[in-house]
Motif scaffolding. Structure first.
Motif, PDB file in Angstrom:
ATOM      1  N   MET A   1       0.790  -1.339   0.012  1.00  0.00           N
ATOM      2  CA  MET A   1      -0.074   0.063  -0.055  1.00  0.00           C
ATOM      3  C   MET A   1       0.825   1.304   0.121  1.00  0.00           C
ATOM      4  O   MET A   1       2.031   1.320   0.748  1.00  0.00           O
ATOM      5  CB  MET A   1      -0.844   0.010   1.238  1.00  0.00           C
ATOM      6  N   SER A   2       0.491   2.321  -0.783  1.00  0.00           N
ATOM      7  CA  SER A   2       1.027   3.641  -0.822  1.00  0.00           C
ATOM      8  C   SER A   2       0.259   4.689  -0.799  1.00  0.00           C
ATOM      9  O   SER A   2      -0.964   4.409  -0.930  1.00  0.00           O
ATOM     10  CB  SER A   2       2.202   3.642  -2.219  1.00  0.00           C
ATOM     11  N   GLY A   3       0.745   5.758  -0.601  1.00  0.00           N
ATOM     12  CA  GLY A   3       0.058   6.831  -0.355  1.00  0.00           C
ATOM     13  C   GLY A   3       0.396   8.086  -0.923  1.00  0.00           C
ATOM     14  O   GLY A   3       1.566   8.387  -0.974  1.00  0.00           O
ATOM     15  N   PHE A  51      -4.737   7.079  -1.920  1.00  0.00           N
ATOM     16  CA  PHE A  51      -4.017   5.646  -1.428  1.00  0.00           C
ATOM     17  C   PHE A  51      -3.979   4.819  -2.825  1.00  0.00           C
ATOM     18  O   PHE A  51      -4.873   4.725  -3.335  1.00  0.00           O
ATOM     19  CB  PHE A  51      -4.679   5.219  -0.380  1.00  0.00           C
ATOM     20  N   THR A  52      -3.299   3.838  -2.772  1.00  0.00           N
ATOM     21  CA  THR A  52      -3.083   2.794  -3.630  1.00  0.00           C
ATOM     22  C   THR A  52      -2.720   1.433  -3.020  1.00  0.00           C
ATOM     23  O   THR A  52      -1.694   1.321  -2.271  1.00  0.00           O
ATOM     24  CB  THR A  52      -1.954   3.210  -4.972  1.00  0.00           C
ATOM     25  N   LEU A  53      -3.397   0.454  -3.554  1.00  0.00           N
ATOM     26  CA  LEU A  53      -3.503  -0.913  -3.127  1.00  0.00           C
ATOM     27  C   LEU A  53      -2.730  -1.559  -4.397  1.00  0.00           C
ATOM     28  O   LEU A  53      -3.489  -1.734  -5.415  1.00  0.00           O
ATOM     29  CB  LEU A  53      -4.758  -1.538  -2.686  1.00  0.00           C
ATOM     30  N   SER A  54      -1.654  -2.533  -4.147  1.00  0.00           N
ATOM     31  CA  SER A  54      -1.310  -3.167  -5.213  1.00  0.00           C
ATOM     32  C   SER A  54      -0.748  -4.463  -4.492  1.00  0.00           C
ATOM     33  O   SER A  54      -0.469  -4.757  -3.245  1.00  0.00           O
ATOM     34  CB  SER A  54       0.005  -2.711  -5.652  1.00  0.00           C
ATOM     35  N   VAL A  67      -3.649  -3.695  -9.175  1.00  0.00           N
ATOM     36  CA  VAL A  67      -3.258  -2.241  -8.784  1.00  0.00           C
ATOM     37  C   VAL A  67      -4.596  -1.776  -8.704  1.00  0.00           C
ATOM     38  O   VAL A  67      -5.518  -1.688  -9.385  1.00  0.00           O
ATOM     39  CB  VAL A  67      -2.485  -1.101  -9.237  1.00  0.00           C
ATOM     40  N   LYS A  69      -7.074   1.580  -6.982  1.00  0.00           N
ATOM     41  CA  LYS A  69      -7.155   3.058  -6.405  1.00  0.00           C
ATOM     42  C   LYS A  69      -8.400   3.451  -5.907  1.00  0.00           C
ATOM     43  O   LYS A  69      -9.352   3.448  -6.617  1.00  0.00           O
ATOM     44  CB  LYS A  69      -6.489   4.055  -7.350  1.00  0.00           C
TER      45      LYS A  69
END
Length: 215
Positions: A1-3, A51-54, A67, A69
């Motif tokens: 996860m990234s933001g 936020f991005t879930l991958s 991926v 979003k």
């Protein structure tokens, strides 16, 4: 996860110049001279979080990546001074407000297949449903000014392995292990050896992109 955190401000400047008015009739037209200058100056402050879930799944001959979003809202708070000059009079007013943009779920999924050691096939599909994105102005009016699009990518890559140093076809093995090649490497010095030390790879790749944009 990234933001992704968006915080910032910009200087706004916009100018509108009216040079004339054109009126059409059934079989003629008329041009009237109009003098009107409108200048807008101010600042805008932006804020929002995305936020991005991958995820990536590995296998012996297959790889799958996803991926996602989630929906996100970006907000702009603005303050502008508007000057209107019509030649005979000049008006100055101040505008303050807030508008926002709401983006829906977006996603991407891809797969890479490797049926052979020298061949790879890939496919990826990206979903951009911007047609359901909403923009709300400072008066509270909501509109959907954008269009959705779906992007499909298809690609392939072929790589020929190096050949055998002794002239015998070794197939897909990266190194030659035949007795003659071993004899050449051990009995001849590098300066006098006429056999090549290694082969070279040959590569070929093909990529295709397809975009589907509803009208």
């Amino acid at each position: 996860m990234s933001g992704l955190v968006v915080r910032g401000s910009t200087d706004d400047w916009e100018q509108e110049v009216a040079r004339g008015k054109l009126t059409f009739y059934s079989n003629a037209f008329r041009v009237d001279s109009v003098y009107r200058h409108v200048t807008r100056r101010g600042t805008s402050d932006f804020k929002g979080q995305e936020f991005t879930l991958s995820g990536l799944l590995y296998g012996r001959s297959v790889q799958v990546g996803v991926v996602l979003k989630p929906p996100v809202t970006f907000t702009r708070t603005f303050s502008q001074g508007v000057t209107t000059d019509t030649g005979d009079r000049q008006e100055v007013q101040t505008l303050r407000g807030e508008d926002r943009m709401r983006l829906p779920w977006r996603g991407w999924i891809g797969m890479v297949l490797q049926p052979r050691s020298d061949l790879r096939l890939g496919i990826a599909y990206e979903l951009r449903p911007y047609g359901s994105a909403r923009y709300t102005d400072a008066q509270g009016n909501t509109s959907r000014p954008w269009t959705s699009a779906n992007l499909l990518r298809v690609a392939s890559k072929w790589r020929r392995p190096p050949g055998c140093v002794c002239g015998v076809d070794c197939g897909a093995r990266p190194k030659c292990s035949c007795p003659r090649a071993h004899l050449l490497r051990t009995t001849r010095s590098p300066a006098r050896s006429t056999a090549p030390a290694s082969g070279s790879y040959r590569r070929a790749s093909v990529s295709i992109w397809l975009t589907n944009t509803p009208t």
